[in-house]
Design an enzyme around this catalytic site. Structure first.
Site, mmCIF file in Angstrom:
data_model
loop_
_atom_site.group_PDB
_atom_site.id
_atom_site.type_symbol
_atom_site.label_atom_id
_atom_site.label_comp_id
_atom_site.label_asym_id
_atom_site.label_seq_id
_atom_site.Cartn_x
_atom_site.Cartn_y
_atom_site.Cartn_z
ATOM 1 N N ARG A 109 0.780 -1.134 -0.068
ATOM 2 C CA ARG A 109 0.010 -0.224 -0.089
ATOM 3 C C ARG A 109 0.730 1.351 -0.011
ATOM 4 N NH1 ARG A 109 -4.386 1.492 4.761
ATOM 5 N NH2 ARG A 109 -2.158 1.903 6.086
ATOM 6 N N THR A 113 -1.078 7.681 -1.074
ATOM 7 C CA THR A 113 -2.643 7.512 -1.814
ATOM 8 C C THR A 113 -3.334 6.340 -1.217
ATOM 9 O OG1 THR A 113 -1.544 5.950 -3.181
ATOM 10 C CG2 THR A 113 -1.193 8.271 -3.542
ATOM 11 N N ASP A 208 1.681 -2.298 12.982
ATOM 12 C CA ASP A 208 1.831 -2.920 11.802
ATOM 13 C C ASP A 208 1.932 -4.464 11.939
ATOM 14 O OD1 ASP A 208 3.424 -4.091 9.411
ATOM 15 O OD2 ASP A 208 3.648 -1.932 8.868
ATOM 16 N N ASP A 211 5.283 -5.953 10.515
ATOM 17 C CA ASP A 211 6.663 -5.407 11.235
ATOM 18 C C ASP A 211 6.583 -6.075 12.517
ATOM 19 O OD1 ASP A 211 7.380 -3.760 9.105
ATOM 20 O OD2 ASP A 211 6.865 -1.982 10.123
#
Length: 216
Positions: A109, A113, A208, A211
């Site tokens: 992603r 945007t 995340d 991560d």
């Protein structure tokens, strides 16, 4: 009959427990991976209930004939982990579907945007329309990644009604977008969170997932 997206939040205490472990910012990476594996296992268990194709037959027990039900080996089953975070759920899902084919799909992603783009696609050119597909993707935030995955799958012949999505946390924007685009989908998630922050992250979420799973 009008189709409507179905979202299931199973009340299983083990799902609630491992969700709490995954959400906790103090959970170390190794334990976070364990939590994701367990969430993948228990959410997949719920997702494949009344979804796996079966056949009825008769077998012989040591004492007498007996009716029996088996998973139909002639109906293809596929698991599609959305890289990289979807890999964290794969071990749990695969433990319940050991004969499923695994097709990796890498989507990233754009943080500005929030649009998804594909960097790895291991899907076959065509997929039998009877194939049952399980997508593992821990975070359904904006819905862009899942929409991109569904486009790749349906372009190859997959029937959206035979797709199940396993996620850990989902946000309303993703569910609204998926409902409009693929109303026959069924989603299994540990929680529906309140929304997204200005960066497109789920709040309260769990950070995340990629991560935290891989210690990066």
């Amino acid at each position: 009959m009008t189709l409507q997206l179905r979202v299931y939040v199973p009340p299983h205490p083990l799902i609630k427990h491992w969700l709490g472990v995954a959400r906790d910012s103090g959970t170390p990476s190794a334990l976070f991976r364990s939590a994701m594996t367990e969430l993948g296992r228990w959410l997949t268990y719920e997702a494949i209930r009344e979804w796996l194709p079966t056949i009825d037959t008769t077998i012989d027990t040591p004492l007498s004939p007996c009716p029996a039900t088996f998973i139909n080996p002639e109906v293809p089953i596929v698991v599609v982990p959305i890289l990289r975070a979807g890999l964290a759920l794969l071990d749990g899902a695969q433990s319940l579907l050991p004969l499923a084919s695994i097709y990796h799909l890498g989507l990233v992603r754009n943080e500005e945007t929030l649009e998804a783009s594909c960097y790895l696609n291991k899907l076959p050119a065509q997929i039998d329309p009877q194939t049952h597909v399980l997508i593992t993707d821990p975070m359904l935030a904006t819905g862009g990644t899942t929409i991109a995955a569904m486009e790749e799958l349906t372009n190859r012949g997959v029937n959206p009604a035979l797709v199940r999505i396993v996620s850990v946390v989902a946000a309303p924007p993703a569910l609204q977008k998926l409902s409009a685009a693929y109303p026959s989908l069924n989603i299994y998630t540990a929680a529906i969170d309140e929304g997204l922050n200005e960066r497109g992250f789920i709040v309260p979420g769990l950070g995340d997932a990629g991560d935290r799973s891989f210690g990066t």
